[in-house]
Design a protein around this motif. Structure first.
Motif, PDB file in Angstrom:
ATOM      1  N   ASN A 141       0.834  -1.196   0.000  1.00 47.10           N
ATOM      2  CA  ASN A 141       0.000   0.000   0.000  1.00 47.10           C
ATOM      3  C   ASN A 141       0.866   1.242   0.000  1.00 47.10           C
ATOM      4  O   ASN A 141       2.095   1.156   0.069  1.00 47.10           O
ATOM      5  CB  ASN A 141      -0.922   0.005   1.235  1.00 47.10           C
ATOM      6  CG  ASN A 141      -0.147  -0.085   2.542  1.00 47.10           C
ATOM      7  OD1 ASN A 141       1.051   0.165   2.597  1.00 47.10           O
ATOM      8  ND2 ASN A 141      -0.825  -0.464   3.604  1.00 47.10           N
ATOM      9  N   VAL A 142       0.230   2.381  -0.070  1.00 47.49           N
ATOM     10  CA  VAL A 142       0.878   3.658   0.209  1.00 47.49           C
ATOM     11  C   VAL A 142       0.024   4.369   1.251  1.00 47.49           C
ATOM     12  O   VAL A 142      -1.156   4.642   1.027  1.00 47.49           O
ATOM     13  CB  VAL A 142       1.013   4.544  -1.039  1.00 47.49           C
ATOM     14  CG1 VAL A 142       1.698   5.859  -0.670  1.00 47.49           C
ATOM     15  CG2 VAL A 142       1.802   3.831  -2.125  1.00 47.49           C
ATOM     16  N   HIS A 143       0.635   4.628   2.392  1.00 46.11           N
ATOM     17  CA  HIS A 143      -0.006   5.446   3.429  1.00 46.11           C
ATOM     18  C   HIS A 143       0.539   6.864   3.327  1.00 46.11           C
ATOM     19  O   HIS A 143       1.684   7.074   2.918  1.00 46.11           O
ATOM     20  CB  HIS A 143       0.326   4.914   4.823  1.00 46.11           C
ATOM     21  CG  HIS A 143      -0.522   3.770   5.277  1.00 46.11           C
ATOM     22  ND1 HIS A 143      -1.893   3.872   5.436  1.00 46.11           N
ATOM     23  CD2 HIS A 143      -0.192   2.504   5.650  1.00 46.11           C
ATOM     24  CE1 HIS A 143      -2.372   2.712   5.878  1.00 46.11           C
ATOM     25  NE2 HIS A 143      -1.368   1.871   6.011  1.00 46.11           N
ATOM     26  N   SER A 144      -0.260   7.819   3.714  1.00 44.64           N
ATOM     27  CA  SER A 144       0.265   9.171   3.890  1.00 44.64           C
ATOM     28  C   SER A 144      -0.103   9.656   5.286  1.00 44.64           C
ATOM     29  O   SER A 144      -1.156   9.307   5.823  1.00 44.64           O
ATOM     30  CB  SER A 144      -0.251  10.126   2.816  1.00 44.64           C
ATOM     31  OG  SER A 144      -1.657  10.134   2.742  1.00 44.64           O
ATOM     32  N   VAL A 145       0.786  10.457   5.860  1.00 43.67           N
ATOM     33  CA  VAL A 145       0.629  10.803   7.277  1.00 43.67           C
ATOM     34  C   VAL A 145       0.048  12.190   7.507  1.00 43.67           C
ATOM     35  O   VAL A 145      -0.406  12.486   8.618  1.00 43.67           O
ATOM     36  CB  VAL A 145       1.982  10.685   8.024  1.00 43.67           C
ATOM     37  CG1 VAL A 145       2.596   9.310   7.810  1.00 43.67           C
ATOM     38  CG2 VAL A 145       2.966  11.773   7.623  1.00 43.67           C
ATOM     39  N   LYS A 328      -4.376  -6.570  -8.794  1.00 42.09           N
ATOM     40  CA  LYS A 328      -5.245  -5.394  -8.762  1.00 42.09           C
ATOM     41  C   LYS A 328      -6.434  -5.605  -7.828  1.00 42.09           C
ATOM     42  O   LYS A 328      -6.843  -4.686  -7.110  1.00 42.09           O
ATOM     43  CB  LYS A 328      -5.744  -5.062 -10.167  1.00 42.09           C
ATOM     44  CG  LYS A 328      -4.687  -4.524 -11.106  1.00 42.09           C
ATOM     45  CD  LYS A 328      -5.314  -4.145 -12.449  1.00 42.09           C
ATOM     46  CE  LYS A 328      -4.280  -3.637 -13.423  1.00 42.09           C
ATOM     47  NZ  LYS A 328      -4.875  -3.261 -14.730  1.00 42.09           N
ATOM     48  N   SER A 329      -6.977  -6.812  -7.840  1.00 39.88           N
ATOM     49  CA  SER A 329      -8.160  -7.078  -7.012  1.00 39.88           C
ATOM     50  C   SER A 329      -7.831  -6.954  -5.538  1.00 39.88           C
ATOM     51  O   SER A 329      -8.587  -6.343  -4.762  1.00 39.88           O
ATOM     52  CB  SER A 329      -8.724  -8.469  -7.322  1.00 39.88           C
ATOM     53  OG  SER A 329      -7.760  -9.477  -7.071  1.00 39.88           O
ATOM     54  N   PHE A 330      -6.678  -7.512  -5.124  1.00 41.27           N
ATOM     55  CA  PHE A 330      -6.298  -7.401  -3.717  1.00 41.27           C
ATOM     56  C   PHE A 330      -5.945  -5.966  -3.368  1.00 41.27           C
ATOM     57  O   PHE A 330      -6.329  -5.457  -2.308  1.00 41.27           O
ATOM     58  CB  PHE A 330      -5.116  -8.316  -3.394  1.00 41.27           C
ATOM     59  CG  PHE A 330      -4.549  -8.067  -2.019  1.00 41.27           C
ATOM     60  CD1 PHE A 330      -5.212  -8.534  -0.892  1.00 41.27           C
ATOM     61  CD2 PHE A 330      -3.390  -7.335  -1.854  1.00 41.27           C
ATOM     62  CE1 PHE A 330      -4.710  -8.279   0.384  1.00 41.27           C
ATOM     63  CE2 PHE A 330      -2.877  -7.082  -0.591  1.00 41.27           C
ATOM     64  CZ  PHE A 330      -3.548  -7.564   0.532  1.00 41.27           C
ATOM     65  N   GLN A 331      -5.178  -5.292  -4.231  1.00 38.43           N
ATOM     66  CA  GLN A 331      -4.782  -3.919  -3.949  1.00 38.43           C
ATOM     67  C   GLN A 331      -6.000  -3.033  -3.711  1.00 38.43           C
ATOM     68  O   GLN A 331      -5.980  -2.146  -2.854  1.00 38.43           O
ATOM     69  CB  GLN A 331      -3.944  -3.377  -5.108  1.00 38.43           C
ATOM     70  CG  GLN A 331      -2.527  -3.921  -5.160  1.00 38.43           C
ATOM     71  CD  GLN A 331      -1.621  -3.264  -4.140  1.00 38.43           C
ATOM     72  OE1 GLN A 331      -1.660  -2.049  -3.945  1.00 38.43           O
ATOM     73  NE2 GLN A 331      -0.788  -4.052  -3.489  1.00 38.43           N
ATOM     74  N   SER A 332      -7.068  -3.266  -4.444  1.00 41.45           N
ATOM     75  CA  SER A 332      -8.292  -2.501  -4.237  1.00 41.45           C
ATOM     76  C   SER A 332      -8.988  -2.933  -2.955  1.00 41.45           C
ATOM     77  O   SER A 332      -9.255  -2.111  -2.067  1.00 41.45           O
ATOM     78  CB  SER A 332      -9.230  -2.668  -5.427  1.00 41.45           C
ATOM     79  OG  SER A 332     -10.426  -1.953  -5.223  1.00 41.45           O
ATOM     80  N   ALA A 333      -9.266  -4.232  -2.819  1.00 44.11           N
ATOM     81  CA  ALA A 333     -10.043  -4.726  -1.680  1.00 44.11           C
ATOM     82  C   ALA A 333      -9.337  -4.455  -0.356  1.00 44.11           C
ATOM     83  O   ALA A 333      -9.960  -4.032   0.626  1.00 44.11           O
ATOM     84  CB  ALA A 333     -10.292  -6.230  -1.841  1.00 44.11           C
ATOM     85  N   PHE A 334      -8.025  -4.672  -0.306  1.00 41.81           N
ATOM     86  CA  PHE A 334      -7.270  -4.463   0.926  1.00 41.81           C
ATOM     87  C   PHE A 334      -7.253  -2.994   1.326  1.00 41.81           C
ATOM     88  O   PHE A 334      -7.534  -2.632   2.469  1.00 41.81           O
ATOM     89  CB  PHE A 334      -5.834  -4.975   0.740  1.00 41.81           C
ATOM     90  CG  PHE A 334      -4.931  -4.701   1.912  1.00 41.81           C
ATOM     91  CD1 PHE A 334      -4.836  -5.604   2.956  1.00 41.81           C
ATOM     92  CD2 PHE A 334      -4.170  -3.540   1.968  1.00 41.81           C
ATOM     93  CE1 PHE A 334      -4.004  -5.346   4.038  1.00 41.81           C
ATOM     94  CE2 PHE A 334      -3.333  -3.283   3.045  1.00 41.81           C
ATOM     95  CZ  PHE A 334      -3.249  -4.193   4.080  1.00 41.81           C
ATOM     96  N   ASN A 335      -6.909  -2.130   0.372  1.00 43.09           N
ATOM     97  CA  ASN A 335      -6.732  -0.723   0.720  1.00 43.09           C
ATOM     98  C   ASN A 335      -8.043  -0.007   0.994  1.00 43.09           C
ATOM     99  O   ASN A 335      -8.072   0.971   1.747  1.00 43.09           O
ATOM    100  CB  ASN A 335      -5.913  -0.026  -0.371  1.00 43.09           C
ATOM    101  CG  ASN A 335      -4.450  -0.431  -0.313  1.00 43.09           C
ATOM    102  OD1 ASN A 335      -3.773  -0.133   0.650  1.00 43.09           O
ATOM    103  ND2 ASN A 335      -3.981  -1.125  -1.338  1.00 43.09           N
ATOM    104  N   PRO A 342      -3.614   2.103  -3.113  1.00 42.62           N
ATOM    105  CA  PRO A 342      -2.846   1.026  -3.730  1.00 42.62           C
ATOM    106  C   PRO A 342      -1.382   1.375  -3.981  1.00 42.62           C
ATOM    107  O   PRO A 342      -1.031   2.534  -4.217  1.00 42.62           O
ATOM    108  CB  PRO A 342      -3.575   0.786  -5.055  1.00 42.62           C
ATOM    109  CG  PRO A 342      -4.988   1.203  -4.778  1.00 42.62           C
ATOM    110  CD  PRO A 342      -4.853   2.394  -3.881  1.00 42.62           C
ATOM    111  N   ALA A 343      -0.543   0.333  -3.935  1.00 45.21           N
ATOM    112  CA  ALA A 343       0.882   0.493  -4.198  1.00 45.21           C
ATOM    113  C   ALA A 343       1.191   0.427  -5.680  1.00 45.21           C
ATOM    114  O   ALA A 343       2.346   0.544  -6.069  1.00 45.21           O
ATOM    115  CB  ALA A 343       1.672  -0.583  -3.459  1.00 45.21           C
TER     116      ALA A 343
END
Length: 420
Positions: A141-145, A328-335, A342-343
């Motif tokens: 993922n990409v988080h921002s603070v 792509k499916s996991f990147q969407s569902a997870f995030n 998404p990363a």
């Protein structure tokens, strides 16, 4: 994320379980060391467990509570020393590179080429997931603070509006205080305090100053009047926390905002995962704004699954984990669940809520505009020794062990010099 001190006994139990698992691991089992133990984090991780279960892989949790990873990395260090590698471990930036340099990471390059990761994963993330030309980690993922999370009902009650400047933020906190609401929800742990200070420094000095000070470690910037002003602003905002903040976990601070006991939390977007888990909706139950003065910039970290050099009979499970992680499916569902974005840059924002869509758009703009900066507090601005020195100085200032902003600047410069 949250970094509380885990007891020696807890770490010992985690290591014992991991060691047994690694020695007796079934080739169809994925062993994952991680620190995702809050409600929102656990729900997000369950998405991956379900994906792998459909492919016939069992999941072996090796959780070490303390969501930012200090305790988990202590556990991982002991596991690696003992030769009992997990299939993968949740890791941050420079830690991935440290283990890669030590020669204990696996090689995902074949999978990466097959899946086209080099074209879809931002260069800023590849800096930490590729070592010596080989993919050694899968970005999750990409988080921002640099976010504010606000309880909308409380905001409406006090007649507040989105703060655009630091002074407007302080005025908003004053309104909450006058209404008998805790203005600022914060956990008094060094990583939380430093994460908030990341945003304050960006707000006070602007993008170029943040980059010079916290990514380039430019000494003139670190010891400047702008850094002193940043500490002055930290001293101002810290007056709005409640007396019981010391040692509080980040998700408990988020819960204060969710419940309406507090107005605002300054925290990375993993906090949104807690709102989602509590079935709260952006713009209806809570508001997400960039920290005043930081619009147009993203201060990021990225959770990565570092892949270790496991025996050949365990590599199929590892490849399945890596492939699932960057699908792509996991990147969407997870995030969607986690609160992050998404990363990979080719995932549609269709399923994301208003805050998620903003996060995706902000990341794209910052990546293209040169205003995507590694968070020093979160392990992406500089190597761990420097990040730890930074967190220590900020926390001492917050808790009154360093009395003035002038002294804080001096100690920050000295601590970073000593850690280089």
């Amino acid at each position: 994320m949250n970094r509380f001190l885990t007891t020696t006994a807890t770490i010992a139990l985690a290591l014992a379980g991991a060691s047994v698992s690694a020695r007796a691991a079934d080739v169809k089992e994925v062993q994952m060391l991680h620190w995702w133990t809050s409600g929102g984090e656990a729900a997000a991780l369950n998405v991956l467990k379900q994906d792998l279960s459909k492919e016939g892989f069992a999941w072996k949790d090796v959780p070490v509570a303390g969501g930012g990873g200090d305790a988990a990395m202590t556990a991982l260090k002991a596991m690696v020393a003992a030769g009992t590698y997990p299939t993968a471990s949740q890791m941050l930036g420079y830690t991935v590179l440290d283990y890669a340099q030590a020669g204990v990471m696996g090689d995902l390059t074949e999978t990466a080429k097959k899946e086209g990761w080099d074209k879809s994963v931002p260069a800023a993330l590849q800096k930490f997931s590729v070592y010596d030309g080989k993919w050694v980690a899968a970005p999750v993922n990409v988080h921002s603070v640099n976010w504010l999370w606000i309880n909308k009902a409380v905001m409406d009650k006090i007649g507040g509006t989105q703060p655009k400047t630091f002074d407007e933020l302080i005025a908003l906190l004053d309104k909450a205080k006058a209404a008998g609401v805790i203005p600022l929800a914060l956990g008094g742990q060094n990583w939380q305090e430093a994460t908030m200070f990341d945003s304050i420094v960006l707000s006070t000095g602007g993008p170029e100053f943040y980059k010079k000070a916290f990514n380039d470690l430019d000494e003139e910037s670190l010891k400047s009047d702008t850094m002193k002003k940043s500490f002055d602003n930290l001293a101002t905002i810290i007056k709005y926390v409640d007396p019981n903040f010391s040692g509080r976990d980040w998700n408990l601070a988020t819960a204060m905002v969710i419940k309406g006991d507090a107005l605002v939390q300054v925290m990375g977007d993993w906090a949104k995962g807690e709102f989602v888990a509590a079935k709260k909706t952006p713009d209806t139950d809570f508001l997400c704004y960039r920290f005043p003065g930081t619009d147009g910039s993203v201060v990021y970290n990225s959770d990565m699954f570092g892949m270790f050099n496991v025996p050949d009979d365990r590599k199929a499970a590892q490849v399945a984990l890596a492939t699932a992680t960057l699908s792509k499916s996991f990147q969407s569902a997870f995030n969607v669940v986690k609160g992050s974005v998404p990363a990979r840059t080719d995932v549609p924002d269709t399923d994301f809520d208003a805050c998620g869509k903003k996060g995706i758009a902000d990341l794209k703009a910052a990546n293209e505009g040169g205003t995507l900066f590694g968070s020093l507090a979160q392990g992406y601005g500089a190597p761990p020794a420097i990040a730890n020195a930074y967190k220590d100085v900020v926390s001492k200032f917050v808790h009154g062990q360093i009395k003035t902003s002038d002294e804080a600047v001096k100690q920050l410069v000295q601590a970073i010099d000593d850690a280089r």
